[in-house]
Design a protein around this motif. Structure first.
Motif, PDB file in Angstrom:
ATOM      1  N   TYR A 121     -10.093  26.150  11.798  1.00  0.00           N
ATOM      2  CA  TYR A 121      -9.412  25.442  10.706  1.00  0.00           C
ATOM      3  C   TYR A 121      -9.871  23.989  10.599  1.00  0.00           C
ATOM      4  O   TYR A 121      -9.792  23.386   9.534  1.00  0.00           O
ATOM      5  CB  TYR A 121      -7.899  25.498  10.922  1.00  0.00           C
ATOM      6  CG  TYR A 121      -7.081  25.005   9.753  1.00  0.00           C
ATOM      7  CD1 TYR A 121      -6.757  25.854   8.695  1.00  0.00           C
ATOM      8  CD2 TYR A 121      -6.619  23.695   9.699  1.00  0.00           C
ATOM      9  CE1 TYR A 121      -6.002  25.409   7.623  1.00  0.00           C
ATOM     10  CE2 TYR A 121      -5.867  23.235   8.629  1.00  0.00           C
ATOM     11  CZ  TYR A 121      -5.565  24.103   7.588  1.00  0.00           C
ATOM     12  OH  TYR A 121      -4.811  23.647   6.527  1.00  0.00           O
ATOM     13  N   LEU A 122     -10.359  23.431  11.711  1.00  0.00           N
ATOM     14  CA  LEU A 122     -10.742  22.023  11.741  1.00  0.00           C
ATOM     15  C   LEU A 122     -12.221  21.791  11.485  1.00  0.00           C
ATOM     16  O   LEU A 122     -12.687  20.652  11.539  1.00  0.00           O
ATOM     17  CB  LEU A 122     -10.371  21.419  13.105  1.00  0.00           C
ATOM     18  CG  LEU A 122      -8.903  21.514  13.526  1.00  0.00           C
ATOM     19  CD1 LEU A 122      -8.702  20.872  14.881  1.00  0.00           C
ATOM     20  CD2 LEU A 122      -7.989  20.873  12.493  1.00  0.00           C
ATOM     21  N   THR A 123     -12.988  22.830  11.215  1.00  0.00           N
ATOM     22  CA  THR A 123     -14.439  22.694  11.070  1.00  0.00           C
ATOM     23  C   THR A 123     -14.833  22.033   9.756  1.00  0.00           C
ATOM     24  O   THR A 123     -14.081  22.013   8.782  1.00  0.00           O
ATOM     25  CB  THR A 123     -15.116  24.059  11.149  1.00  0.00           C
ATOM     26  OG1 THR A 123     -14.645  24.880  10.072  1.00  0.00           O
ATOM     27  CG2 THR A 123     -14.825  24.742  12.479  1.00  0.00           C
ATOM     28  N   TYR A 124     -16.067  21.534   9.754  1.00  0.00           N
ATOM     29  CA  TYR A 124     -16.637  20.979   8.526  1.00  0.00           C
ATOM     30  C   TYR A 124     -16.597  22.009   7.404  1.00  0.00           C
ATOM     31  O   TYR A 124     -16.425  21.657   6.222  1.00  0.00           O
ATOM     32  CB  TYR A 124     -18.090  20.540   8.769  1.00  0.00           C
ATOM     33  CG  TYR A 124     -19.046  21.697   8.812  1.00  0.00           C
ATOM     34  CD1 TYR A 124     -19.697  22.144   7.668  1.00  0.00           C
ATOM     35  CD2 TYR A 124     -19.249  22.417  10.001  1.00  0.00           C
ATOM     36  CE1 TYR A 124     -20.535  23.254   7.699  1.00  0.00           C
ATOM     37  CE2 TYR A 124     -20.084  23.514  10.037  1.00  0.00           C
ATOM     38  CZ  TYR A 124     -20.722  23.929   8.888  1.00  0.00           C
ATOM     39  OH  TYR A 124     -21.519  25.033   8.908  1.00  0.00           O
ATOM     40  N   ALA A 125     -16.755  23.292   7.747  1.00  0.00           N
ATOM     41  CA  ALA A 125     -16.771  24.353   6.739  1.00  0.00           C
ATOM     42  C   ALA A 125     -15.410  24.479   6.066  1.00  0.00           C
ATOM     43  O   ALA A 125     -15.299  24.486   4.829  1.00  0.00           O
ATOM     44  CB  ALA A 125     -17.168  25.681   7.390  1.00  0.00           C
ATOM     45  N   ALA A 126     -14.345  24.573   6.879  1.00  0.00           N
ATOM     46  CA  ALA A 126     -13.004  24.689   6.317  1.00  0.00           C
ATOM     47  C   ALA A 126     -12.616  23.429   5.548  1.00  0.00           C
ATOM     48  O   ALA A 126     -11.994  23.505   4.477  1.00  0.00           O
ATOM     49  CB  ALA A 126     -11.997  24.966   7.433  1.00  0.00           C
ATOM     50  N   LEU A 127     -12.972  22.264   6.073  1.00  0.00           N
ATOM     51  CA  LEU A 127     -12.672  21.007   5.386  1.00  0.00           C
ATOM     52  C   LEU A 127     -13.376  20.926   4.037  1.00  0.00           C
ATOM     53  O   LEU A 127     -12.788  20.503   3.031  1.00  0.00           O
ATOM     54  CB  LEU A 127     -13.086  19.821   6.257  1.00  0.00           C
ATOM     55  CG  LEU A 127     -12.299  19.603   7.556  1.00  0.00           C
ATOM     56  CD1 LEU A 127     -12.992  18.559   8.414  1.00  0.00           C
ATOM     57  CD2 LEU A 127     -10.864  19.194   7.267  1.00  0.00           C
ATOM     58  N   THR A 128     -14.639  21.324   4.010  1.00  0.00           N
ATOM     59  CA  THR A 128     -15.393  21.287   2.757  1.00  0.00           C
ATOM     60  C   THR A 128     -14.792  22.236   1.734  1.00  0.00           C
ATOM     61  O   THR A 128     -14.625  21.890   0.556  1.00  0.00           O
ATOM     62  CB  THR A 128     -16.868  21.649   3.008  1.00  0.00           C
ATOM     63  OG1 THR A 128     -17.441  20.688   3.897  1.00  0.00           O
ATOM     64  CG2 THR A 128     -17.657  21.663   1.711  1.00  0.00           C
ATOM     65  N   ALA A 129     -14.450  23.436   2.164  1.00  0.00           N
ATOM     66  CA  ALA A 129     -13.869  24.418   1.248  1.00  0.00           C
ATOM     67  C   ALA A 129     -12.555  23.911   0.673  1.00  0.00           C
ATOM     68  O   ALA A 129     -12.311  23.992  -0.540  1.00  0.00           O
ATOM     69  CB  ALA A 129     -13.669  25.749   1.963  1.00  0.00           C
ATOM     70  N   ARG A 130     -11.693  23.372   1.526  1.00  0.00           N
ATOM     71  CA  ARG A 130     -10.406  22.881   1.028  1.00  0.00           C
ATOM     72  C   ARG A 130     -10.604  21.704   0.081  1.00  0.00           C
ATOM     73  O   ARG A 130      -9.826  21.520  -0.862  1.00  0.00           O
ATOM     74  CB  ARG A 130      -9.497  22.501   2.204  1.00  0.00           C
ATOM     75  CG  ARG A 130      -8.992  23.699   2.989  1.00  0.00           C
ATOM     76  CD  ARG A 130      -7.821  23.325   3.888  1.00  0.00           C
ATOM     77  NE  ARG A 130      -8.207  22.469   4.988  1.00  0.00           N
ATOM     78  CZ  ARG A 130      -8.628  22.884   6.177  1.00  0.00           C
ATOM     79  NH1 ARG A 130      -8.755  24.186   6.416  1.00  0.00           N
ATOM     80  NH2 ARG A 130      -8.931  22.025   7.128  1.00  0.00           N
ATOM     81  N   ASN A 131     -11.618  20.898   0.312  1.00  0.00           N
ATOM     82  CA  ASN A 131     -11.896  19.784  -0.591  1.00  0.00           C
ATOM     83  C   ASN A 131     -12.183  20.271  -2.009  1.00  0.00           C
ATOM     84  O   ASN A 131     -11.828  19.609  -2.985  1.00  0.00           O
ATOM     85  CB  ASN A 131     -13.089  18.978  -0.084  1.00  0.00           C
ATOM     86  CG  ASN A 131     -13.420  17.808  -0.986  1.00  0.00           C
ATOM     87  OD1 ASN A 131     -12.770  16.774  -0.923  1.00  0.00           O
ATOM     88  ND2 ASN A 131     -14.409  17.974  -1.855  1.00  0.00           N
ATOM     89  N   PHE A 132     -12.828  21.440  -2.122  1.00  0.00           N
ATOM     90  CA  PHE A 132     -13.160  21.982  -3.440  1.00  0.00           C
ATOM     91  C   PHE A 132     -12.152  23.032  -3.914  1.00  0.00           C
ATOM     92  O   PHE A 132     -12.431  23.789  -4.837  1.00  0.00           O
ATOM     93  CB  PHE A 132     -14.569  22.587  -3.414  1.00  0.00           C
ATOM     94  CG  PHE A 132     -15.662  21.569  -3.305  1.00  0.00           C
ATOM     95  CD1 PHE A 132     -15.948  20.724  -4.365  1.00  0.00           C
ATOM     96  CD2 PHE A 132     -16.396  21.439  -2.134  1.00  0.00           C
ATOM     97  CE1 PHE A 132     -16.949  19.771  -4.265  1.00  0.00           C
ATOM     98  CE2 PHE A 132     -17.403  20.492  -2.020  1.00  0.00           C
ATOM     99  CZ  PHE A 132     -17.684  19.651  -3.094  1.00  0.00           C
ATOM    100  N   ASN A 133     -10.982  23.063  -3.285  1.00  0.00           N
ATOM    101  CA  ASN A 133      -9.962  24.047  -3.629  1.00  0.00           C
ATOM    102  C   ASN A 133     -10.564  25.453  -3.626  1.00  0.00           C
ATOM    103  O   ASN A 133     -10.436  26.219  -4.570  1.00  0.00           O
ATOM    104  CB  ASN A 133      -9.326  23.748  -4.991  1.00  0.00           C
ATOM    105  CG  ASN A 133      -8.106  24.622  -5.258  1.00  0.00           C
ATOM    106  OD1 ASN A 133      -7.453  25.089  -4.322  1.00  0.00           O
ATOM    107  ND2 ASN A 133      -7.815  24.866  -6.533  1.00  0.00           N
ATOM    108  N   ALA A 134     -11.237  25.773  -2.532  1.00  0.00           N
ATOM    109  CA  ALA A 134     -11.895  27.072  -2.392  1.00  0.00           C
ATOM    110  C   ALA A 134     -11.335  27.806  -1.186  1.00  0.00           C
ATOM    111  O   ALA A 134     -11.057  27.195  -0.144  1.00  0.00           O
ATOM    112  CB  ALA A 134     -13.406  26.900  -2.232  1.00  0.00           C
ATOM    113  N   GLU A 135     -11.168  29.113  -1.313  1.00  0.00           N
ATOM    114  CA  GLU A 135     -10.896  29.905  -0.120  1.00  0.00           C
ATOM    115  C   GLU A 135     -12.214  30.074   0.621  1.00  0.00           C
ATOM    116  O   GLU A 135     -13.294  29.912   0.042  1.00  0.00           O
ATOM    117  CB  GLU A 135     -10.300  31.255  -0.468  1.00  0.00           C
ATOM    118  CG  GLU A 135     -11.140  32.139  -1.374  1.00  0.00           C
ATOM    119  CD  GLU A 135     -10.438  33.435  -1.715  1.00  0.00           C
ATOM    120  OE1 GLU A 135     -10.725  34.437  -1.032  1.00  0.00           O
ATOM    121  OE2 GLU A 135      -9.608  33.443  -2.648  1.00  0.00           O
TER     122      GLU A 135
END
Length: 566
Positions: free
Chosen positions: A180-194
């Motif tokens: 949940y804390l990864t760059y991947a999850a952070l990036t996705a949440r930034n773009f309102n993406a699952e």
């Protein structure tokens, strides 16, 4: 572009509250349509869906004061549990058939729960989710719409979140991994993406970490088509879950260790090209990012860039080279030899503008409020103007139109109750989840009082709309069988003896366009009072500066609010 500067909700310590039996009275099965799943989940048994990729998460909106989560696992996996968007606890390792019982003591309203798998699978065949356990009489509500985009990340231990909660050289444990804390999850949440993370520690594009040769038998691409890591069936349904963007972040392990075992240019680039081609077949319209980390060997980043340029020059405009440039400072940004939570924020800050520029996506961090609710109706259905004390003595209801937010969606509605429009002196703002109807019980209502609902919407970024008010519901006293005592009205001149008549009579829908007219058979009317059946004066009518033979009432009280019968 909003860059991520601070991580909110980082777990401080593991909290483990597990029971071997259900502690509430209502079990919600995993096939309930109001449960949303994200990532690769095996639904061959809908009553016990199984998953083992890190970062898989599921969420629901529930009613009541508590929520249990039923797991079946081998005892090596950990989970984060979020309530209403805030970290509630992390739990694990899950061993056997257990129910997590730590979510208790909430307000008796609607809440959102999100369960996120933190860890990689090291053994067993995955975690089975066996349902939620709610308060007696509670159920799941309709959830908000899913995010507007879907992102997939294919990588290694960095993408999996290895050591994300570790400190500096702290030894690795599975409890310190947090997808949940990864760059991947952070990036996705930034773009309102699952998002979906397809990552395994030590794997490379063609060579795995520590192997004594340039080609490994099972590099990361060999797992790509699998629904589960440890089940070799290549059975993931790509057609049913099309990604909008795929980020390939492999290469670190290919060029690790003794350079004499590294793959050569042709071997690495051929494997990379074949994998991009496979991804393109699975996702014909997706943006594909051939991504390099700043911590990769320069040889690796050069080969990745060459592969990306090959596809771009051949006419695939949706293939991009993403060179992530960031600096990790030890010990602040490092955990167990990998980026920790702080390091992942730096990585996300480097990746977000690259993705935005290539896709044209705006940041998912919504900066505008949702639309105001168009209308709030008193009552459980069509708008009512009054409630009878003998029918509902301790409760009030309202329902309203849905709000709209195109960027981050509607996360919840808030409502309050007061004795004047916009007032919440009877009930302070209450979280109603995503439901557009509310019934508040346990109230102490006063006969002869008008009550108003106020409603506002909140979007996925926590921004709220202006409040919209109902036109009020008059709380009438029990119907009386006697004639009310009406205070006399004394005119300023001689008492009028003429009979006063009302037209039309009866009138079912009094308004400015369809008013009630009071006439005195040609005599002058100076003033008239409008009273309830209980004798409460709600409006005084008078001539507009001149003596008139007719007064008009539009059905509203002295505050300009429409009144109901009674």
């Amino acid at each position: 572009m909003m860059l991520l500067k601070k991580l909110i909700g980082t777990p401080i310590g593991a909290i483990l509250l597990l029971a071997s039996v259900a502690w509430c009275q209502v079990t919600i099965t995993p096939d309930d349509p109001n449960i949303q799943y994200f990532g690769r989940v095996n639904f061959s048994n809908p009553q016990k869906p199984v998953f083992d990729w890190e970062g898989v998460y599921f969420k629901a909106v529930f009613e009541g004061t508590s929520c249990g989560v039923k797991f079946e696992d081998q005892g090596t996996n950990y989970f984060d549990i979020f309530i209403d968007g805030a970290l509630w606890a992390n739990t694990g390792p899950i061993a056997g058939n257990v129910t997590y019982t730590g979510v208790q003591g909430l307000s008796n309203s609607t809440h959102t729960i999100l369960v996120s798998r933190r860890s990689e699978t090291n053994n067993g065949t995955g975690t089975a989710f066996a349902g939620f356990v709610l308060d007696s009489g509670s159920s799941l509500a309709i959830p908000p719409a899913r995010p507007i985009r879907r992102m997939e990340f294919v990588g290694d231990s960095i993408t999996a979140g290895y050591g994300a909660e570790a400190v500096s050289t702290e030894a690795y444990t599975n409890a310190k991994t947090n997808a949940y804390l990864t760059y991947a999850a952070l990036t996705a949440r930034n773009f309102n993406a699952e998002y979906s993370l397809i990552a395994r520690s030590g794997r490379g594009m063609i060579r795995n970490n520590g192997e004594l040769g340039p080609v490994s038998a099972q590099p990361m691409p060999s797992y790509y088509e699998q629904t589960q890591v440890r089940v070799s069936s290549n059975n993931w349904d790509f057609a049913a879950s099309q990604a909008d963007a795929v980020l390939i972040t492999l290469g670190t392990n290919d060029f690790s260790g003794n350079s004499s075992y590294w793959p050569d240019k042709t071997t690495f680039e051929t494997a990379y090209i074949q994998f991009v081609q496979k991804v393109r077949v699975k996702y014909p319209a997706a943006h594909i990012f051939c991504t390099s980390f700043s911590t990769m060997k320069s040889t690796c980043t050069l080969y990745i860039e060459e592969v990306a340029n090959l596809f771009i020059s051949s006419g695939d405009a949706r293939v991009h080279y993403a060179s992530m440039e960031y600096t990790l400072i030890s010990p602040d940004d490092i955990g167990s030899g990998h980026p920790n939570a702080s390091g992942h924020i730096k990585m996300a800050n480097a990746l977000i503008p690259i993705v935005a520029a290539a896709t044209g996506w705006s940041s998912g961090v919504d900066t505008s409020s949702p639309s105001a609710v168009a209308a709030v109706r008193d009552g459980a259905g069509a708008d009512v103007d009054y409630v009878q004390a003998t029918t509902f003595s301790t409760q009030l209801s309202a329902n309203w139109d849905s709000s709209v937010d195109a960027e981050s969606g509607i996360a919840k509605y808030w409502y309050g109750i007061g004795t004047a429009p916009g007032s919440i002196n009877i009930l302070a703002w209450a979280d109603n989840g995503t439901s557009t109807a509310a019934t508040k019980t346990g109230l102490t209502l006063s006969a002869g009082t008008t009550y108003y609902f106020s409603v506002k919407a909140e979007n996925g970024s926590g921004l709220q709309s202006p409040a919209t008010n109902s036109n009020g519901q008059y709380y009438a006293a029990p119907a009386s069988t006697t004639t009310p005592v009406v205070p006399p009205v004394t005119p300023s001149t001689a008492t009028i003896k003429a009979e006063i008549r009302a037209y039309p009579n009866p009138s079912n829908d009094i308004s400015a366009a369809n008013p009630v007219r009071f006439r005195a058979g040609g005599s002058i009317i100076k003033e008239a009072g409008i009273y309830t059946v209980s004798g409460r004066l709600i409006r005084t009518l008078s001539g507009t500066g001149a003596e008139v033979s007719e007064l008009v009432w539009d059905g509203k009280n002295a505050y300009g609010q429409k009144v109901g019968r009674g």
